[in-house]
Motif scaffolding. Structure first.
Motif, PDB file in Angstrom:
ATOM      1  N   ALA A  72       0.852  -1.190   0.000  1.00  0.00           N
ATOM      2  CA  ALA A  72       0.000   0.000   0.000  1.00  0.00           C
ATOM      3  C   ALA A  72       0.886   1.238   0.000  1.00  0.00           C
ATOM      4  N   LEU A  98      -4.802  -7.264   4.191  1.00  0.00           N
ATOM      5  CA  LEU A  98      -5.423  -6.050   3.660  1.00  0.00           C
ATOM      6  C   LEU A  98      -4.378  -4.975   3.379  1.00  0.00           C
ATOM      7  N   GLY A  99      -3.294  -4.963   4.187  1.00  0.00           N
ATOM      8  CA  GLY A  99      -2.210  -4.026   3.899  1.00  0.00           C
ATOM      9  C   GLY A  99      -1.841  -3.070   5.018  1.00  0.00           C
ATOM     10  N   LEU A 238      -7.946   2.119   3.369  1.00  0.00           N
ATOM     11  CA  LEU A 238      -7.085   1.727   2.253  1.00  0.00           C
ATOM     12  C   LEU A 238      -7.818   1.831   0.924  1.00  0.00           C
ATOM     13  N   SER A 239      -9.119   1.513   0.947  1.00  0.00           N
ATOM     14  CA  SER A 239      -9.893   1.595  -0.290  1.00  0.00           C
ATOM     15  C   SER A 239     -10.091   3.046  -0.727  1.00  0.00           C
ATOM     16  N   ASP A 243      -5.670   2.200  -2.225  1.00  0.00           N
ATOM     17  CA  ASP A 243      -4.734   1.106  -2.019  1.00  0.00           C
ATOM     18  C   ASP A 243      -5.379  -0.270  -1.937  1.00  0.00           C
ATOM     19  N   LEU A 244      -6.678  -0.345  -2.150  1.00  0.00           N
ATOM     20  CA  LEU A 244      -7.379  -1.629  -2.041  1.00  0.00           C
ATOM     21  C   LEU A 244      -8.670  -1.494  -2.838  1.00  0.00           C
ATOM     22  N   GLY A 245      -8.960  -2.566  -3.606  1.00  0.00           N
ATOM     23  CA  GLY A 245     -10.223  -2.569  -4.351  1.00  0.00           C
ATOM     24  C   GLY A 245     -10.238  -1.587  -5.492  1.00  0.00           C
TER      25      GLY A 245
ATOM     26  N   LEU B 219      -9.075  -6.681  -6.631  1.00  0.00           N
ATOM     27  CA  LEU B 219      -9.111  -5.997  -5.329  1.00  0.00           C
ATOM     28  C   LEU B 219      -7.764  -5.326  -5.054  1.00  0.00           C
ATOM     29  N   ARG B 222      -2.487  -7.249  -3.471  1.00  0.00           N
ATOM     30  CA  ARG B 222      -2.276  -8.239  -2.414  1.00  0.00           C
ATOM     31  C   ARG B 222      -3.303  -9.364  -2.562  1.00  0.00           C
TER      32      ARG B 222
END
Lengths: 245, 245
Positions: A72, A98-99, A238-239, A243-245, B219, B222
């Protein structure tokens, strides 16, 4: 580009040994001038150029630092109240996937579990192992740091680089997490404060607000268990920060 | 406004009995004309006006349907591959807290666990109980529906109202979940397809794409465990659509 586990690293060079050398020389038949990536499983990665092949090693000149995109870009920490059973174990595992950047187990006022001395150190060691395993399985190159079991007063010293704090709190109704995140700076570290099973006491929220400038936020109308709140807040941060999704 | 558990409900009226009647009459001393909310613990709530107080009941005229704000406005379902151990149990528990509309346990190709007949029905009953308990604890008024263990071919019939499907998939790199969500309609139901431990087989992703018009999404870099992916996707969907955080 091919990735190799670094055997030894200096300022300007790194070397591959044993099976890593064999793989580069015999299997991939790389030669001086070829570009490769070296990693040491604890942090960033390095972009290198094969310089010379020796009988027992390969010398590779570092031409750049290469942060693999798997990590991330934002640094989000969890600070979670000590909880019963194996709840923190799976917060560590899932948080790593998840990070999260790291996790601080917090001695909160309503924490039923008391961890002191050797018992605390052993537990931290165990959480660190879980984090290392989860990092490996989800192909992270940087393991999240599991900090010692800490008290409120130690947080600032423990996470000196963190200047942004959010604290999900049932009695906060106005400021939504997503709104707070939009107002914060994604290029600076963030720490999420999550209570133990019974939540934080009002004095703890006041303290966090006064001494850490933590923002109390709501996660919405459904009351989440502590461990669910920890992972949901991490996921949303994060999303929302890309950084996620 | 005061909330009462409905004893009996018709089209235009509902009635309170026993302790609910006592509470309204003796404790709160409400009278004809006063507004109250009635709930039946399984779905929406009704806004009513006290019409008449009888010796054994209170008759309340329904003046409107009142969806309490604790429920997510969007309907997001999880369809998750059967998994080993208690993983689905906690997906059910956490998914309920987060606000899922329902969950379908899916017989995926790589599901190691095989649940058939009575064993499948018992497991579904157990998941339903976990969902009910979690709904109560997080103060939801609508319990998520736990569907029977199903095959791919049954999904459309099982969730006839669902016209939007997303399927997180390791080999998809381009379309991010957040982008797909931005293009979908938050006022229509959404189902999230999550593989078992080993992920979906490419044919399953193709099938979902061909027959459900499911969008394969990433996603991020990761690799998440199946159960982590399920809850992260649910969290991101509910958060991005304004129902969480």
């Amino acid at each position: 580009m091919h990735r190799f586990k670094i055997g030894e690293r200096g300022q300007k060079m790194f070397w591959l040994h044993g099976p890593e050398r064999e793989h580069l020389v015999r299997v991939l038949r790389l030669a001086p001038g070829d570009k490769v990536i070296g990693f040491d499983n604890s942090g960033g990665e390095w972009l290198g150029e094969v310089e010379q092949i020796y009988p027992e090693s390969v010398g590779i000149r570092i031409v750049g630092e290469h942060y693999p995109e798997v990590e991330a870009k934002s640094s989000v920490y969890l600070v979670t109240g000590l909880a019963k059973g194996d709840k923190l174990e799976w917060v560590v595992q899932k948080g790593t996937e998840l990070g999260m950047a790291g996790l601080v187990p917090l001695r909160a006022k309503r924490s039923v579990v008391r961890l002191e001395g050797d018992k605390a150190r052993e537990r931290v060691k165990r959480w660190g192992k879980i984090a290392a395993e989860a990092a490996k399985q989800c192909q992270r190159v940087r393991e999240p740091v599991i900090y010692p079991v800490s008290a409120w007063a130690e947080l600032r010293e423990l996470l000196p680089e963190v200047t942004q704090w959010v604290i999900p709190y049932e009695d906060e109704q106005a400021l939504h997490l997503s709104q707070a995140l939009a107002e914060l700076d994604r290029s600076l570290p963030l720490a999420i404060l999550i209570g133990p099973e019974g939540g934080f006491e009002p004095e703890e929220v006041s303290w966090a607000s006064d001494f850490l400038a933590a923002r109390a936020v709501t996660l919405g109308p459904r009351i989440l268990r502590a461990e669910t709140a920890a992972l949901a807040t991490l996921t949303i941060a994060l999303s929302q920060w890309g950084d996620l999704g």
